[in-house]
Scaffold this motif. Structure first.
Motif, mmCIF file in Angstrom:
data_model
loop_
_atom_site.group_PDB
_atom_site.id
_atom_site.type_symbol
_atom_site.label_atom_id
_atom_site.label_comp_id
_atom_site.label_asym_id
_atom_site.label_seq_id
_atom_site.Cartn_x
_atom_site.Cartn_y
_atom_site.Cartn_z
ATOM 1 N N GLY A 79 31.186 39.559 69.876
ATOM 2 C CA GLY A 79 30.045 38.662 69.682
ATOM 3 C C GLY A 79 29.029 39.222 68.710
ATOM 4 N N ALA A 80 28.803 40.510 68.759
ATOM 5 C CA ALA A 80 27.874 41.146 67.828
ATOM 6 C C ALA A 80 28.424 41.066 66.408
ATOM 7 C CB ALA A 80 27.620 42.598 68.231
ATOM 8 N N TRP A 81 29.732 41.250 66.245
ATOM 9 C CA TRP A 81 30.349 41.162 64.918
ATOM 10 C C TRP A 81 30.244 39.749 64.353
ATOM 11 C CZ3 TRP A 81 34.459 38.288 63.074
ATOM 12 C CH2 TRP A 81 34.871 38.598 61.774
ATOM 13 N N HIS B 251 29.081 31.340 58.876
ATOM 14 C CA HIS B 251 29.986 32.317 59.507
ATOM 15 C C HIS B 251 31.282 32.298 58.697
ATOM 16 C CE1 HIS B 251 27.230 31.538 62.914
ATOM 17 N NE2 HIS B 251 27.484 32.802 63.195
ATOM 18 N N ALA B 252 31.533 33.336 57.944
ATOM 19 C CA ALA B 252 32.613 33.354 56.972
ATOM 20 C C ALA B 252 34.013 33.402 57.573
ATOM 21 C CB ALA B 252 32.431 34.537 56.023
ATOM 22 N N HIS B 253 34.196 34.083 58.701
ATOM 23 C CA HIS B 253 35.535 34.272 59.247
ATOM 24 C C HIS B 253 35.710 33.622 60.614
ATOM 25 C CE1 HIS B 253 35.966 37.043 55.945
ATOM 26 N NE2 HIS B 253 34.895 37.672 56.367
ATOM 27 N N VAL B 254 34.733 33.766 61.481
ATOM 28 C CA VAL B 254 34.815 33.206 62.839
ATOM 29 C C VAL B 254 33.479 32.543 63.168
ATOM 30 C CG1 VAL B 254 35.114 33.740 65.295
ATOM 31 C CG2 VAL B 254 36.449 34.986 63.591
ATOM 32 N N GLU B 255 33.524 31.252 63.467
ATOM 33 C CA GLU B 255 32.324 30.523 63.888
ATOM 34 C C GLU B 255 31.907 30.988 65.281
ATOM 35 O OE1 GLU B 255 30.354 28.358 62.461
ATOM 36 O OE2 GLU B 255 31.491 28.013 60.627
ATOM 37 N N PHE B 256 30.621 30.945 65.534
ATOM 38 C CA PHE B 256 30.104 31.350 66.837
ATOM 39 C C PHE B 256 30.817 30.610 67.972
ATOM 40 C CE2 PHE B 256 27.412 30.105 70.384
ATOM 41 C CZ PHE B 256 27.165 31.337 70.951
ATOM 42 N N ALA B 257 31.001 29.306 67.829
ATOM 43 C CA ALA B 257 31.592 28.495 68.899
ATOM 44 C C ALA B 257 33.038 28.873 69.203
ATOM 45 C CB ALA B 257 31.518 27.009 68.541
ATOM 46 N N LEU B 258 33.676 29.636 68.339
ATOM 47 C CA LEU B 258 35.070 30.038 68.548
ATOM 48 C C LEU B 258 35.211 31.449 69.112
ATOM 49 C CD1 LEU B 258 36.545 28.583 65.252
ATOM 50 C CD2 LEU B 258 36.638 27.590 67.550
ATOM 51 N N THR B 259 34.109 32.124 69.307
ATOM 52 C CA THR B 259 34.142 33.522 69.743
ATOM 53 C C THR B 259 34.999 33.714 70.993
ATOM 54 O OG1 THR B 259 31.943 33.865 68.814
ATOM 55 C CG2 THR B 259 32.719 35.515 70.374
ATOM 56 N N ASN B 260 34.888 32.819 71.963
ATOM 57 C CA ASN B 260 35.619 32.971 73.221
ATOM 58 C C ASN B 260 37.116 32.714 73.095
ATOM 59 O OD1 ASN B 260 33.267 33.623 74.541
ATOM 60 N ND2 ASN B 260 32.868 31.533 75.199
ATOM 61 N N ASN C 88 30.292 39.002 58.853
ATOM 62 C CA ASN C 88 30.806 37.660 59.092
ATOM 63 C C ASN C 88 29.860 36.576 58.583
ATOM 64 O OD1 ASN C 88 32.782 35.838 60.258
ATOM 65 N ND2 ASN C 88 31.362 35.489 61.933
ATOM 66 N N LEU C 89 28.828 36.944 57.839
ATOM 67 C CA LEU C 89 27.835 35.972 57.379
ATOM 68 C C LEU C 89 27.705 35.980 55.864
ATOM 69 C CD1 LEU C 89 25.045 36.710 60.014
ATOM 70 C CD2 LEU C 89 26.564 34.710 59.964
ATOM 71 N N VAL C 90 27.649 34.797 55.273
ATOM 72 C CA VAL C 90 27.363 34.644 53.844
ATOM 73 C C VAL C 90 26.410 33.473 53.670
ATOM 74 C CG1 VAL C 90 29.546 35.616 53.011
ATOM 75 C CG2 VAL C 90 29.377 33.164 53.416
ATOM 76 N N TRP C 91 25.651 33.502 52.604
ATOM 77 C CA TRP C 91 24.725 32.428 52.275
ATOM 78 C C TRP C 91 25.409 31.408 51.372
ATOM 79 C CZ3 TRP C 91 19.980 31.869 54.355
ATOM 80 C CH2 TRP C 91 19.369 32.978 54.936
ATOM 81 N N TYR C 92 25.207 30.129 51.671
ATOM 82 C CA TYR C 92 25.625 29.033 50.790
ATOM 83 C C TYR C 92 24.465 28.065 50.670
ATOM 84 C CZ TYR C 92 30.649 30.111 50.864
ATOM 85 O OH TYR C 92 31.868 30.701 50.694
ATOM 86 N N PRO D 38 23.156 36.525 73.464
ATOM 87 C CA PRO D 38 22.378 37.756 73.262
ATOM 88 C C PRO D 38 22.462 38.295 71.833
ATOM 89 C CG PRO D 38 24.329 38.209 74.567
ATOM 90 C CD PRO D 38 24.241 36.712 74.412
ATOM 91 N N HIS D 39 23.463 37.860 71.068
ATOM 92 C CA HIS D 39 23.618 38.348 69.696
ATOM 93 C C HIS D 39 22.962 37.433 68.669
ATOM 94 C CE1 HIS D 39 26.217 41.318 71.377
ATOM 95 N NE2 HIS D 39 26.971 40.367 71.906
#
Length: 145
Positions: free
Chosen positions: A103-105, A73-82, A111-115, A34-35
């Motif tokens: 999840g929203a964070w 994802h600079a600090h926590v990847e989406f797949a690691l959220t849980n 938590n996002l940067v461009w490379y 949802p995020h």
């Protein structure tokens, strides 16, 4: 007491390979999250003025950048959220230790940067090089090929 003159090790190359296992917890596909819309909103809102974060750290020098800009994802990847230890995350990022809001964070500007593709997924990229080598690469030109 006599002192010996300092000696230098000649310039050299060293092949480095790292092999380890990352333990991803069960997680839904990104498209079902949802995020994910927050991630897409950030992408649409910032992409026209985006600059590779690596180049930003080099005070605008994009000479080693290559490829399309990609969000990282600079600090926590989406797949690691849980699997995030919310108490540890809360200590560094106050206000996000709630399992309903983490999840929203993860998909937010905090938590996002461009490379560019090179500095994101290339041989010296943030997903490929060790953290210490990636950091040193900001200051040592041509460190990783």
């Amino acid at each position: 007491m006599t002192t010996r003159p300092h000696r230098y090790v000649a310039a050299h190359e060293q092949h480095v390979a790292h092999r380890y296992t990352v333990h991803y917890p069960p997680h839904p596909p990104r498209e079902g999250d949802p995020h994910y819309r927050d991630f897409e909103h950030f992408r649409r809102r910032t992409r026209d003025n985006a600059v590779c974060h690596f180049a930003e750290r080099r005070h605008g020098d994009t000479s080693e950048c290559d490829g399309t800009l990609e969000l990282h994802h600079a600090h926590v990847e989406f797949a690691l959220t849980n699997a995030v230890d919310l108490a540890l995350l809360e200590a560094d990022y106050p206000g996000i230790g709630d399992p309903e809001t983490v999840g929203a964070w993860v998909e937010s500007a905090d938590n996002l940067v461009w490379y560019c593709a090179r500095h994101h997924r290339g041989p010296g990229g943030v997903h490929t090089a060790t953290a210490s080598d990636f950091e040193a690469e900001v200051y040592v030109r041509g460190l990783i090929t």
